[in-house]
Design a protein around this motif. Sequence first.
Motif, short mmCIF file in Angstrom:
data_model
loop_
_atom_site.label_atom_id
_atom_site.label_comp_id
_atom_site.label_asym_id
_atom_site.label_seq_id
_atom_site.Cartn_x
_atom_site.Cartn_y
_atom_site.Cartn_z
N LYS A 3 0.83 -1.21 0.00
CA LYS A 3 0.00 0.00 0.00
C LYS A 3 0.86 1.26 0.00
N ALA A 4 1.97 1.22 0.75
CA ALA A 4 2.85 2.39 0.82
C ALA A 4 3.57 2.62 -0.50
N THR A 5 4.09 1.55 -1.12
CA THR A 5 4.81 1.71 -2.38
C THR A 5 3.89 2.19 -3.50
N ALA A 6 2.60 1.91 -3.37
CA ALA A 6 1.65 2.34 -4.40
C ALA A 6 1.55 3.86 -4.47
N GLN A 7 2.01 4.56 -3.41
CA GLN A 7 1.92 6.01 -3.37
C GLN A 7 3.18 6.69 -3.92
#
Length: 693
Positions: A65-69
């Motif tokens: 979820k974090a890398t998606a940002q």
Amino acid sequence: MTSFDHRTNSRVPFVHLVGRKRSILVVLAALVVSVLVMMFAPDPVEGSGAGSNLPDDAESALAKKATAQLPGAEDAPAIVVFSRDGEKLTGQDLTAIAGLRQDLADLGEASPPVPSEDGTLALLALPLPGDVSNDENADNVQELRDAVAEWTPDGVTAEVTGGPAVQADLGKVFDGADTRLLAVTAGVVALLLLITYRSPWLWLVPLAVIAVADRVAAVSLDYASNLLDKPIDGSITGITSVLVFGAGTNYALLVIARYREELRRYEDRRDAMRHAVGAAAPAILSSSGTVALALVALTLAESPFVSSIGAAGALGIVVAVLYALVVLPSAMVLPGRWLFWPFVPRQGQEGKEYSGFWGRLGTGVTRRPAVVLVVSLAALVAMALPLLGLKTGLGQSEQFLDEPESISAQKTLSEGFPGGLSSPTTVVTSPDKAEDVVAAAKQVDGVEDATVQGRDDRYAEVSVTLSADPGTDDSLDTIRDLRVALDDADPKALVGGADAEDIDERATAADDRALLIPIVLGVVLVMLLVLLRSVVAAVLLASTTVLSYLSALGVGWLVFRWLDYSAMDVSTPLLAFIFLVALGVDYNIFLTARAREETAATGDATDGIVRALAVTGGVITSAGILLAAVFTVLGVLPLVLLAQLGVVVGFGVLLDTLLVRSVVTPALVAVTGRWFWWPNRLSKPHAPGAHAA
């Protein structure tokens, strides 16, 4: 020997739906409602996470979820691996591969080709859109494969792997799955019904009713998917279809068997069906209620896949039992007795059940019950012993029965490059600690390289390449060591990627088993207590069903070890437990519910169980064989999870039907005598017929 004349249970509402005009109205209403439900069905919500065992709060899920940002996170790398059957690639090969970059420009900007140290391999990475639907991703991967195949030099093999390719190949498993699974399942059910009834047309009625129920359940699942915005995939719909066909046909067999029995007592076929439904419905409702509640309990699971299976399966069971108890009785009485031709039951005709095989088996078992019980339990325990070496958690390359291109490409890639190159591990950290994380990661044994891939004001992404192939024990051990090593560099760092997800899925599955197995056992015990009103009977029946599950899982583990699989899928033990314990106890419910009636008539627990086995043995065995065959049909889908589930549940149902219900349960009743029914009034000494009313 004559059978106890059971009275219609007027408290069962389904009884009153059978009548000269009412039956026609029920069938017509069911057809209209079914057609309307299917006509206006929405498309289901689909998503790559439908079959995931990874909860949203797992470390690897938070990392994803974090890398998606991060900038560029919407892209996912596909890797093309070039080889020449073990020989070195020529200079012309490498030049042609470099030229492919221009041919692939419409798909994205590919990296320059990177040859392996020994010159036998070369790879080319191409970022594909990651924020697209499964269908769009599959189209992109196929377009890449077509383009590469067209421009690859003669003699050179090109294979596409990486995250998008694996996801696309997984989606291919379910292409046409609904049609294929439905056709095979319907064929198996039709054949077994034809063998069971030996009538050229009787089998058509239950098959048609259950087939419609299956379609209504599938469409209802689509409605629920849209309403709740929950994704579903072929594995969820496939398992639900198997449950509807298997359980629905089981219930139909019991209704029809009781109807045929009552036709020998009543001239009017509608009276016979009302008595049949009134007598069979309590056991069917108890067994279906047990299965449905056990499946509802699965919604408490952390695993999204297991939770979805629970909700979908419970919905399917409700639809199946409604069609079996509401639609089927009315459909069966419309044609008349001739439906059973050439073996038409007539009023006053004596049944042959008591002098048949099952009656003789019951008599033989209860003649020396202690010896039979010891031998049977010893056999079950012996079959369960392989569980001492059970392992769960399949590597990515072991998920498919037929190896797809993305998996074979990973194996080719690992021959000349680090095994983890096609599936890099990602570490999410803060921008100011990125270099410390890189340094710490490089010190971990099994880490080939670590580099900062991107960062913004909040996050930095570190890409870690492992030496071991994805999904192997070595790669998982490296991830565990990496997480420990990063605690000093950044305690808040999140380790993600396929191998990290694998570890988190295994932990989630263990937690789900610890939570749900006691809950399901509690549901089974409560339902048995409600139906039988006997503590001893409930505990003994639940215990034998659990032992049967352990035996089936042990034999299933042996089979797949023999087939050279390193482990069971993480979901197999829990799902097999739910299906075998909830469905397996069905057969004991059907047997002991009838035994309670017969014991009330004869005043003897042993005689009651023998008479019950004689009457129900044939139909329950047919139901068990049919259910086992239907679960085995899951093997038509080339996914190892479904194959394992089919083998374990199929064998377990047969074990429960042929050994536990037919031998162990009668032996237990004979050993315990009337105390089997304690504290039910049947446990007290009484004259034959004292409780018949």
